[in-house]
Design a protein around this motif. Structure first.
Motif, PDB file in Angstrom:
ATOM      1  N   GLU A 154       0.803  -1.229   0.000  1.00 27.68           N
ATOM      2  CA  GLU A 154       0.000   0.000   0.000  1.00 27.68           C
ATOM      3  C   GLU A 154       0.832   1.274   0.000  1.00 27.68           C
ATOM      4  O   GLU A 154       0.275   2.365   0.080  1.00 27.68           O
ATOM      5  CB  GLU A 154      -0.934   0.003   1.224  1.00 27.68           C
ATOM      6  N   GLU A 155       2.152   1.176  -0.066  1.00 30.62           N
ATOM      7  CA  GLU A 155       2.977   2.376  -0.048  1.00 30.62           C
ATOM      8  C   GLU A 155       4.334   2.083  -0.663  1.00 30.62           C
ATOM      9  O   GLU A 155       4.727   0.927  -0.867  1.00 30.62           O
ATOM     10  CB  GLU A 155       3.157   2.903   1.389  1.00 30.62           C
ATOM     11  N   THR A 156       5.071   3.152  -0.949  1.00 24.99           N
ATOM     12  CA  THR A 156       6.427   3.063  -1.451  1.00 24.99           C
ATOM     13  C   THR A 156       7.328   3.870  -0.522  1.00 24.99           C
ATOM     14  O   THR A 156       6.976   4.997  -0.132  1.00 24.99           O
ATOM     15  CB  THR A 156       6.529   3.612  -2.887  1.00 24.99           C
ATOM     16  N   ILE A 188      10.978  -9.141   4.737  1.00 23.75           N
ATOM     17  CA  ILE A 188      11.191  -9.040   3.295  1.00 23.75           C
ATOM     18  C   ILE A 188      10.093  -9.734   2.502  1.00 23.75           C
ATOM     19  O   ILE A 188       9.939  -9.465   1.313  1.00 23.75           O
ATOM     20  CB  ILE A 188      12.573  -9.572   2.870  1.00 23.75           C
ATOM     21  N   ASP A 189       9.308 -10.612   3.149  1.00 18.20           N
ATOM     22  CA  ASP A 189       8.210 -11.233   2.406  1.00 18.20           C
ATOM     23  C   ASP A 189       7.079 -10.241   2.153  1.00 18.20           C
ATOM     24  O   ASP A 189       6.158 -10.532   1.392  1.00 18.20           O
ATOM     25  CB  ASP A 189       7.684 -12.472   3.135  1.00 18.20           C
ATOM     26  N   LEU A 190       7.152  -9.051   2.757  1.00 15.80           N
ATOM     27  CA  LEU A 190       6.160  -8.013   2.507  1.00 15.80           C
ATOM     28  C   LEU A 190       6.591  -7.053   1.400  1.00 15.80           C
ATOM     29  O   LEU A 190       5.831  -6.159   1.029  1.00 15.80           O
ATOM     30  CB  LEU A 190       5.896  -7.222   3.796  1.00 15.80           C
ATOM     31  N   ILE A 191       7.815  -7.238   0.895  1.00  9.37           N
ATOM     32  CA  ILE A 191       8.337  -6.354  -0.145  1.00  9.37           C
ATOM     33  C   ILE A 191       7.937  -6.897  -1.520  1.00  9.37           C
ATOM     34  O   ILE A 191       8.234  -8.046  -1.851  1.00  9.37           O
ATOM     35  CB  ILE A 191       9.869  -6.241  -0.049  1.00  9.37           C
ATOM     36  N   ARG A 192       7.272  -6.074  -2.303  1.00  8.71           N
ATOM     37  CA  ARG A 192       6.894  -6.470  -3.663  1.00  8.71           C
ATOM     38  C   ARG A 192       7.978  -6.119  -4.679  1.00  8.71           C
ATOM     39  O   ARG A 192       8.132  -6.791  -5.697  1.00  8.71           O
ATOM     40  CB  ARG A 192       5.576  -5.814  -4.056  1.00  8.71           C
ATOM     41  N   GLY A 193       8.711  -5.052  -4.415  1.00 10.69           N
ATOM     42  CA  GLY A 193       9.773  -4.647  -5.330  1.00 10.69           C
ATOM     43  C   GLY A 193      10.847  -3.886  -4.583  1.00 10.69           C
ATOM     44  O   GLY A 193      10.552  -3.099  -3.678  1.00 10.69           O
ATOM     45  N   ALA A 194      12.109  -4.113  -4.941  1.00  4.36           N
ATOM     46  CA  ALA A 194      13.240  -3.414  -4.327  1.00  4.36           C
ATOM     47  C   ALA A 194      14.155  -2.927  -5.443  1.00  4.36           C
ATOM     48  O   ALA A 194      14.668  -3.736  -6.231  1.00  4.36           O
ATOM     49  CB  ALA A 194      13.994  -4.335  -3.372  1.00  4.36           C
TER      50      ALA A 194
END
Length: 214
Positions: A154-156, A188-194
């Protein structure tokens, strides 16, 4: 007879590979059958590969004995990652084996601090494998002191990545968030893109890993 002595004798009795009923074991040790039930549960919980149930009998499953191993932090991380990947399989036998191995690893590895309550609460529902692909980017940015853009559900966020830790088989990034102007710890399993950004950063008092709250 102390419980420790009793557990030792039970383990020794099972080493012959034969099937032993709770009644036979109870008579052998001079205790009640319900004591044998509790002791078998204790042996299984400690990692002894006991198979069987009440009414059918107990035996030791075939096992592989490994000599004591000394692992570097990187080796322990690699082993943990491998276990997590196998745990995601749909094969029930492999999934069960990975889960059991993870429990043994958790029991053997020292922990500098207990996992926080919010991490424990989310452990059961987390997809352990999700986010693994981001680890090279995260580790590279930590080493090169490079800012990251992290895309969440929901955010960046724009962050200064400071450290990557393994907490009870989940990986957690500690960072200074320039978006919220504060420290964050993010699974890190909540990160969609890095995405590594071209901007580098230097340590500043109050924004370093050493300054992050426990």
């Amino acid at each position: 007879m102390s419980r420790a002595d009793r557990l030792f004798q039970l383990h020794a009795a099972l080493r012959d590979g034969a099937l032993h009923t709770a009644g036979d074991l109870a008579r052998r040790l001079g205790v009640a059958q319900r004591t044998i039930y509790r002791d078998m549960a204790a042996l299984a919980a400690s990692g002894v590969p006991v198979t069987g149930t009440r009414g059918t009998g107990y035996r030791l499953a075939p096992m592989v004995a490994l000599p004591p191993l000394l692992l570097t932090q990187a080796e322990a991380e690699a082993l943990s990652l491998g276990i997590l990947i196998v745990a995601e399989t749909t094969d029930p036998e492999l999934h069960a084996a990975a889960t059991a191995l993870a429990a043994k690893l958790d029991a053997a590895l020292p922990e500098d601090a207990p996992a926080p309550a919010w991490l424990t609460a989310h452990r059961a529902g987390a997809s352990a494998a999700r986010g693994f692909s981001h680890i090279p980017v995260l580790r590279g940015a930590i080493r090169s002191r490079q800012k990251l853009r992290l895309d969440l559900d929901e955010e960046t966020l724009v962050v200064r990545p400071l450290g990557l830790e393994n907490w009870s088989r989940l990986w957690v990034l500690t960072a200074w968030s320039e978006t919220s102007a504060g420290f964050i710890r993010l699974r890190i399993d909540l990160i969609r893109g890095a995405t590594a950004l071209p901007e580098l950063f230097v340590d500043e008092p109050g924004k370093r890993l050493a300054d992050a709250p426990p």
